[in-house]
Write a protein that holds these residues in place. Structure first.
Motif, PDB file in Angstrom:
ATOM      1  N   PRO D  11     -33.844 -35.202 -24.252  1.00 56.88           N
ATOM      2  CA  PRO D  11     -34.546 -34.227 -25.078  1.00 56.88           C
ATOM      3  C   PRO D  11     -33.536 -33.458 -25.934  1.00 56.88           C
ATOM      4  O   PRO D  11     -32.488 -33.064 -25.436  1.00 56.88           O
ATOM      5  CB  PRO D  11     -35.217 -33.312 -24.042  1.00 56.88           C
ATOM      6  CG  PRO D  11     -35.407 -34.182 -22.842  1.00 56.88           C
ATOM      7  CD  PRO D  11     -34.227 -35.089 -22.822  1.00 56.88           C
ATOM      8  N   ASP D  12     -33.849 -33.293 -27.152  1.00 57.85           N
ATOM      9  CA  ASP D  12     -33.103 -32.564 -28.192  1.00 57.85           C
ATOM     10  C   ASP D  12     -32.014 -33.387 -28.865  1.00 57.85           C
ATOM     11  O   ASP D  12     -31.494 -32.969 -29.905  1.00 57.85           O
ATOM     12  CB  ASP D  12     -32.635 -31.180 -27.728  1.00 57.85           C
ATOM     13  CG  ASP D  12     -31.209 -31.065 -27.218  1.00 57.85           C
ATOM     14  OD1 ASP D  12     -30.466 -32.041 -27.181  1.00 57.85           O
ATOM     15  OD2 ASP D  12     -30.837 -29.955 -26.859  1.00 57.85           O
ATOM     16  N   VAL D  36     -37.527 -40.853 -26.740  1.00 51.84           N
ATOM     17  CA  VAL D  36     -36.585 -40.102 -25.906  1.00 51.84           C
ATOM     18  C   VAL D  36     -36.456 -40.856 -24.585  1.00 51.84           C
ATOM     19  O   VAL D  36     -37.430 -40.987 -23.845  1.00 51.84           O
ATOM     20  CB  VAL D  36     -37.065 -38.659 -25.700  1.00 51.84           C
ATOM     21  CG1 VAL D  36     -36.093 -37.887 -24.824  1.00 51.84           C
ATOM     22  CG2 VAL D  36     -37.239 -37.974 -27.050  1.00 51.84           C
ATOM     23  N   ARG D  53     -39.724 -29.501 -19.719  1.00 53.95           N
ATOM     24  CA  ARG D  53     -38.970 -30.243 -20.734  1.00 53.95           C
ATOM     25  C   ARG D  53     -39.898 -31.123 -21.555  1.00 53.95           C
ATOM     26  O   ARG D  53     -39.710 -31.269 -22.759  1.00 53.95           O
ATOM     27  CB  ARG D  53     -37.898 -31.105 -20.073  1.00 53.95           C
ATOM     28  CG  ARG D  53     -36.542 -30.444 -19.997  1.00 53.95           C
ATOM     29  CD  ARG D  53     -35.423 -31.454 -19.961  1.00 53.95           C
ATOM     30  NE  ARG D  53     -35.629 -32.486 -18.968  1.00 53.95           N
ATOM     31  CZ  ARG D  53     -35.316 -32.367 -17.680  1.00 53.95           C
ATOM     32  NH1 ARG D  53     -34.778 -31.241 -17.229  1.00 53.95           N
ATOM     33  NH2 ARG D  53     -35.532 -33.344 -16.837  1.00 53.95           N
ATOM     34  N   ARG D  54     -40.889 -31.729 -20.861  1.00 57.20           N
ATOM     35  CA  ARG D  54     -41.808 -32.589 -21.607  1.00 57.20           C
ATOM     36  C   ARG D  54     -42.627 -31.786 -22.612  1.00 57.20           C
ATOM     37  O   ARG D  54     -42.832 -32.222 -23.741  1.00 57.20           O
ATOM     38  CB  ARG D  54     -42.721 -33.334 -20.641  1.00 57.20           C
ATOM     39  CG  ARG D  54     -42.034 -34.558 -20.054  1.00 57.20           C
ATOM     40  CD  ARG D  54     -42.662 -35.018 -18.781  1.00 57.20           C
ATOM     41  NE  ARG D  54     -44.003 -35.554 -18.972  1.00 57.20           N
ATOM     42  CZ  ARG D  54     -44.728 -36.050 -17.974  1.00 57.20           C
ATOM     43  NH1 ARG D  54     -44.237 -36.070 -16.744  1.00 57.20           N
ATOM     44  NH2 ARG D  54     -45.913 -36.531 -18.221  1.00 57.20           N
ATOM     45  N   GLN D  57     -40.340 -30.908 -25.551  1.00 54.73           N
ATOM     46  CA  GLN D  57     -40.074 -32.053 -26.423  1.00 54.73           C
ATOM     47  C   GLN D  57     -41.306 -32.375 -27.259  1.00 54.73           C
ATOM     48  O   GLN D  57     -41.195 -32.749 -28.425  1.00 54.73           O
ATOM     49  CB  GLN D  57     -39.651 -33.264 -25.572  1.00 54.73           C
ATOM     50  CG  GLN D  57     -39.305 -34.491 -26.384  1.00 54.73           C
ATOM     51  CD  GLN D  57     -38.116 -34.260 -27.299  1.00 54.73           C
ATOM     52  OE1 GLN D  57     -36.988 -34.197 -26.876  1.00 54.73           O
ATOM     53  NE2 GLN D  57     -38.376 -34.115 -28.591  1.00 54.73           N
ATOM     54  N   TRP D  70     -41.721 -41.753 -24.683  1.00 50.43           N
ATOM     55  CA  TRP D  70     -40.712 -41.548 -23.632  1.00 50.43           C
ATOM     56  C   TRP D  70     -40.209 -42.893 -23.135  1.00 50.43           C
ATOM     57  O   TRP D  70     -40.988 -43.825 -22.955  1.00 50.43           O
ATOM     58  CB  TRP D  70     -41.321 -40.792 -22.451  1.00 50.43           C
ATOM     59  CG  TRP D  70     -41.659 -39.362 -22.738  1.00 50.43           C
ATOM     60  CD1 TRP D  70     -42.880 -38.850 -23.032  1.00 50.43           C
ATOM     61  CD2 TRP D  70     -40.744 -38.254 -22.752  1.00 50.43           C
ATOM     62  NE1 TRP D  70     -42.803 -37.493 -23.235  1.00 50.43           N
ATOM     63  CE2 TRP D  70     -41.504 -37.091 -23.061  1.00 50.43           C
ATOM     64  CE3 TRP D  70     -39.372 -38.113 -22.529  1.00 50.43           C
ATOM     65  CZ2 TRP D  70     -40.921 -35.818 -23.162  1.00 50.43           C
ATOM     66  CZ3 TRP D  70     -38.801 -36.849 -22.624  1.00 50.43           C
ATOM     67  CH2 TRP D  70     -39.567 -35.721 -22.935  1.00 50.43           C
ATOM     68  N   HIS D 162     -36.680 -26.382 -27.721  1.00 49.79           N
ATOM     69  CA  HIS D 162     -36.056 -26.792 -26.460  1.00 49.79           C
ATOM     70  C   HIS D 162     -35.403 -25.589 -25.786  1.00 49.79           C
ATOM     71  O   HIS D 162     -34.198 -25.602 -25.507  1.00 49.79           O
ATOM     72  CB  HIS D 162     -34.993 -27.863 -26.719  1.00 49.79           C
ATOM     73  CG  HIS D 162     -35.550 -29.150 -27.215  1.00 49.79           C
ATOM     74  ND1 HIS D 162     -36.078 -30.105 -26.391  1.00 49.79           N
ATOM     75  CD2 HIS D 162     -35.679 -29.645 -28.459  1.00 49.79           C
ATOM     76  CE1 HIS D 162     -36.499 -31.146 -27.095  1.00 49.79           C
ATOM     77  NE2 HIS D 162     -36.265 -30.895 -28.359  1.00 49.79           N
TER      78      HIS D 162
END
Lengths: 233, 233, 233, 233, 233, 233
Positions: D11-12, D36, D53-54, D57, D70, D162
């Motif tokens: 992520p990011d 990702v 986090r999901r 994102q 993903w 994020h």
């Protein structure tokens, strides 16, 4: 007589990368061996595809005048670990190779990268390691070339032996093979060439020792059975 | 018999860069020529230094078994223009050279850069151009090596012929010459080596044509007068 | 409509390096200009060879749909000094070029090196400078490609316009031109390609501004007189 | 309308490497997808951190106008093997991507290296693969740039989505993001830029086909719903 | 006092690559630690060879004035995964290292490659990471050198401590060690040198803070217990 | 006390490339000299522009705590010939420089290229030659950095001294100067940095010799008049 080992990840990789150079070696009376790391899996219950690929590879090797060895690994699973290194080490030892041809290290196919890395490790004490280009090779700046004008049709014949493989792969295009040979030939200021990037290449400038005269007096121009041992590099 | 041309900017440049390799060529019966671009100015009123340098260079060439040609340019004024290119072109034509050795292009000495550039231009149609290292060379990543274990003392002897030059130059240190040969030798997995970065290098794998038998039957092992024409690259 | 400038040292250099790409630009309605730095010397007493080369170059430019400018320098005497830079600067200013094509900087021909260096200087404020390959180019690692499958025969026609030049030069071989296009095409995963190494290349992702509707309603598919201003890079 | 796929390890990563370029694609009406590879593990018992986090994102992707996919791998365990290649192959197939953005191959983070290698393998038949820089990238010599002056604040907004990640990572510093954009912009002779090193990049010079006139006559300047299909590379 | 960490894959790798530089650090009063990733396996039933190698490595470290840490991995099985990274991270944390020496990344030995990659990852926040050369290193273009004229015999002594290892390895040749030091010394315009290629190297130009005067007035020239904190890079 | 020489082609080149590093040297008590090769032409009839530029450069040097030397060449006419080399040699001799900063060799401005080449030649016996980046620099892969966080505003002040120059040049943008310092700082894992690519850089690890105690007992923290002789590289 030079002892030559060419290593490739899959059936037809060696032919594509340096098949015409191997033909030139064979024509010069050198002992040529191909080590194909995957695609010839042994064992009970070999399916038809494996048997077919093995037969095709055997025929291609015959076309190039080369002995064939299999690495016994499985397609798309090669890693550059100690076991893979050992396979190449055994081939080097068994053939007593003086020169090794192998994939270029920067390649988008993981098997090609792994075979290049493992071969560099196995050949760490050899003075001649040359990298050839594959369709999936990324950076490649060759400086060393072999004139293959006389051997290009033989290379195409060897590739045709891989009928099933060539059908499968969209990346093996015979006209691109010829075009690249001409492109590199122009770079090398000759007709058609295969191109190599050496990790290291020791050139031997010494003249060949003379064979005994009575042997020579019966020699044909390119005596296969009693080749003139020429110090080519 | 190969026809070899080695080009250097100043007296002793060729010896430092590839002197032992030229000795190996001479030992193999090759025709070796050195082209020294500056330092041998002709004309009325040559002063003693020029005469001395010319004699030293002539002696060094003799030591290497090489013919000597002068470029006629003046130290520290070489530019890679058409006139300089023409000097190298004439030497290539006159010697019918098959392989050319010259400075590496990235060098902090302007004469070295200029001679490398002009030689690359003059040799544009040749298939074998190899660059050697000088003490002032900057980036240099050699891949091609010649085993000079048997010729290193001869190289040092040729360098000693340049007595006045070596005294002048703080950058020519015999122990560093030997150390670099050993360093490159270790890279090449041999004893002592001279190292080369090729612009292009075509290797000839074909066996040498056999000489007529009655000539051979009298041949010594390394017949200078009737050298075996070996296809070395 | 893009404004394109292609710079070459000699007649036929631009055609060899990026002729098919210029044809693609012309087909897209772009304004294409060729600047040939040498070979069109003006003045009283132009000899027949110069007149002939100028006519050939004019015909080649016409074939590519390009305007022709001459740099006025003399073959084999180009240096990358302020005067040469100024010639290219004037061409950039006059054409208001957005993208410049020029020789790759590492080339064994001194004129090619000089033209590449001078053009990099003249184009120092432009965002798109792309280098093409010549037969004398040395290191060249292209990453940017143009699909020229539809324009390759046009490129060969433009080269044929240089009848006297092509006869003179042993290094311009039409079959090698086609082979290199196929070689680079395989690298680019397309058919035939011209290959470029950018010094810098800004890609414009914005959609083209829409032209006024009444203009569009009469537009043919590829309207030369009122081309759709497409943001191609 | 171009079909764009951007691949990142964590992520990011994509936002940092090419977030503003993706915004430019979205603004041009292109279909943008982010893949990702780690950080969105599925399964019973997802802990709060993964869920958070999901969501972050997903919000960042929304900000960029991108679809999110993903890879399902676990942080710090990615290897460039056949399974990883297959994940990227499926994303390429599903999005029918014409251009792929991914990490630069020489990176000190093993996941970045692995994702770059696997993507190069998966995209082996695509003509446009461009590498972006991460804070952990090692050698990086970009030649291709996108003007992101209008999209830089959008990129920072995507990064701010994020929140947990940015807090965790000492290497994501917003001021360094802006500074690098300005640094690369100066290299590209524009304002702010994202920088790319292409493995290969085919530029399409053809003008866009004209849309039907009656559709155009109602078109706003940047019609999202019926974008002008622009041939951007 | 600098805090220095040198990482090597096997016993004697660190000594070969940067042993003399570590001696220079020790002589300057720096805190030097060696991390040897394989060869010191712990556990019940250590065989004599392991015990012997561990004793030799301990003696070599003592010779260099360095603390010894073991990575606990097994020869020829190192991979650059998260576990290997964590081993180096712990060593960096425990020693609070400011500068890290490690193998060059392009090496034909898989353990060397893996240790270089894992160390680059572990040292991602450090400002000084320098790569040394091993006999199996492939491309290596050093720009940074340390004068080791005073420490070369100490390096050879440290290597001699690895009696069993040196006997085993055909690639560790003391004369080649000395020759390479002289070769790199000539490149660096000094006597003997160890050569480094930095991934990044921050030089600190600030003068050292002065110690309190009453401490200094008793200082010997190289006070180990209260070393002058010199800002060396 | 180190003896530092920074060479630039034009007024403000040195300040742009390494001005903050020179400030760091000055702060450390080093002897800093700037050699500006063009822009300060002497002679009868100096016009106002030359006088103005000379005054500005003198003020900028004062700001950096540096001595100023002029090369006496004319803008846009510099060539890397023996005369230019001699100018730099004299400056090296007169300042007894231990470290030299100069343009990177690959630069689109012919004067920058020429000054870099001539300086590499003049500094052929020095152990520390570091290249800085200019806005016109092409390839540049720095590995060596100086933390300039404390000196960045001083660098900007020195640049502002070149009021007429900065107005003239569209390529000197203060915000880009700051952005590049931050970009390179992130690469170096520090705040703001100037970046250097060394041709060669010898690091001196020895502790500084202690000054006599009675001198020290009066020392301020950064004694300009009696600087601590610190062995920085």
């Amino acid at each position: 007589m030079r002892r030559v080992l060419a290593v490739g990840a899959h059936p037809d990789d060696v032919e594509l990368g340096c098949g015409a150079t191997l033909l030139a070696h064979s024509a010069a009376g050198d002992a040529v061996t191909m080590l194909v790391m995957t695609g010839g899996e042994n064992g009970p219950g070999d399916d038809a595809a494996v048997v077919g690929r093995r037969a095709e590879q055997q025929e291609a090797a015959r076309t190039l005048g080369a002995r064939l060895m299999w690495g016994g690994l499985r397609d798309c699973t090669v890693t550059p670990d100690a076991a893979t290194v050992a396979i190449v080490e055994r081939a080097i030892e068994e053939t007593d190779a003086e020169v090794v041809y192998v994939h270029a290290p920067d390649d988008s196919h993981q098997d090609h990268r792994a075979v290049a890395a493992a071969t560099l490790s196995a050949a760490r004490r050899l003075s001649r390691v040359l990298h050839y280009q594959s369709p999936s090779t990324l950076t490649f700046s060759p400086t060393t070339f072999v004139d293959v004008t006389a051997f290009l049709s033989g290379k195409l014949a060897a590739l045709r032996a891989h009928a099933s493989q060539v059908e499968m792969s969209a990346m093996v295009e015979p006209d691109a093979v010829v075009a690249s040979a001409r492109h590199w030939g122009a770079q090398a200021r000759i007709g058609y060439a295969e191109a190599f990037a050496p990790t290291r290449m020791v050139i031997d400038l010494a003249p060949a020792p003379l064979p005994p005269v009575d042997e020579l007096s019966h020699a044909s121009r390119r005596p296969r059975s009693a080749p003139l041992s020429v110090a080519l590099y």
